[in-house]
Scaffold this active site. Sequence first.
Site, PDB file in Angstrom:
ATOM      1  N   ASP A  41      63.204 -10.050   2.659  1.00 52.35           N
ATOM      2  CA  ASP A  41      64.026  -8.995   2.234  1.00 52.35           C
ATOM      3  C   ASP A  41      64.494  -8.389   3.609  1.00 52.35           C
ATOM      4  O   ASP A  41      63.680  -8.354   4.617  1.00 52.35           O
ATOM      5  CB  ASP A  41      63.673  -8.038   1.296  1.00 52.35           C
ATOM      6  N   ASP A  43      66.354  -4.715   4.073  1.00 48.21           N
ATOM      7  CA  ASP A  43      66.290  -3.204   3.817  1.00 48.21           C
ATOM      8  C   ASP A  43      65.043  -2.824   3.234  1.00 48.21           C
ATOM      9  O   ASP A  43      64.358  -3.252   2.086  1.00 48.21           O
ATOM     10  CB  ASP A  43      67.434  -2.786   2.531  1.00 48.21           C
ATOM     11  N   ASP A 199      59.859  -5.208  -0.711  1.00 49.81           N
ATOM     12  CA  ASP A 199      59.362  -3.982  -1.017  1.00 49.81           C
ATOM     13  C   ASP A 199      59.872  -3.086  -2.062  1.00 49.81           C
ATOM     14  O   ASP A 199      59.435  -2.227  -2.434  1.00 49.81           O
ATOM     15  CB  ASP A 199      60.060  -2.959   0.314  1.00 49.81           C
TER      16      ASP A 199
END
Length: 230
Positions: A41, A43, A199
């Site tokens: 990922d 961001d 996250d």
Amino acid sequence: SRVPYSRESACRPFMGQSTGQQESKGTKDSPWSEINGILFDIDGTLFDSDPVHFDVFTELLAKEGIVCDEHFFRTMIAGRQNKAIMADLFPEWSTETAQAWSEMKEQKFREQAPGKLTPTPGLIELMDWIDEKGLKKAAVTNAPRDNAELMLKSIERLDWFDTLIIGDECERSKPDPFPYLLAMERLGLDASSSMVVEDSPSGARAGVASGALTVGILTSQPEEALTAAG
């Protein structure tokens, strides 16, 4: 499966989950022994970018009469596609109005992000390690392409990834596993040889549903929010 990590150890390559002892690719019983590609990922994973997003959402949502505190941001916004966020927050808005607001928000993020984005601790070392081992790599994000490219360019890694998957350009975005499955297809991998690093709960669910080993880092969410993804 999901393996939670603290922010400080998040990007240290191949650290043991409980012992903290380093493991190398191929070590017996290592969960990474068969991994040939890592799917990141962007961001909150490659960068702790959530503080910038939080500031932008807080300012813009206040104008709509919505208070965006940390809990609201984590549960309603973080890691989610703009289309889904708009549908939940402003179900009465037309598609055109929601799209225009989203574009305004992303433009504001791009204006504020330069100078505020730093790589997650250990990321550059991990990237060097990946190159040393010859692993394949993909960036898979719900962020718009302009945002993704801005962030990757900020650390001169836009061309480092073998493929860049943008949720808005897919048939389905996270938390659906489609973006990760597409990345695997482009890299010539299957789930058993892939690792997902995420996250957010939305991204974690996508990684777990793809069948890949999914590693969570605690840059923006409590551990229980990530382990609940599976």
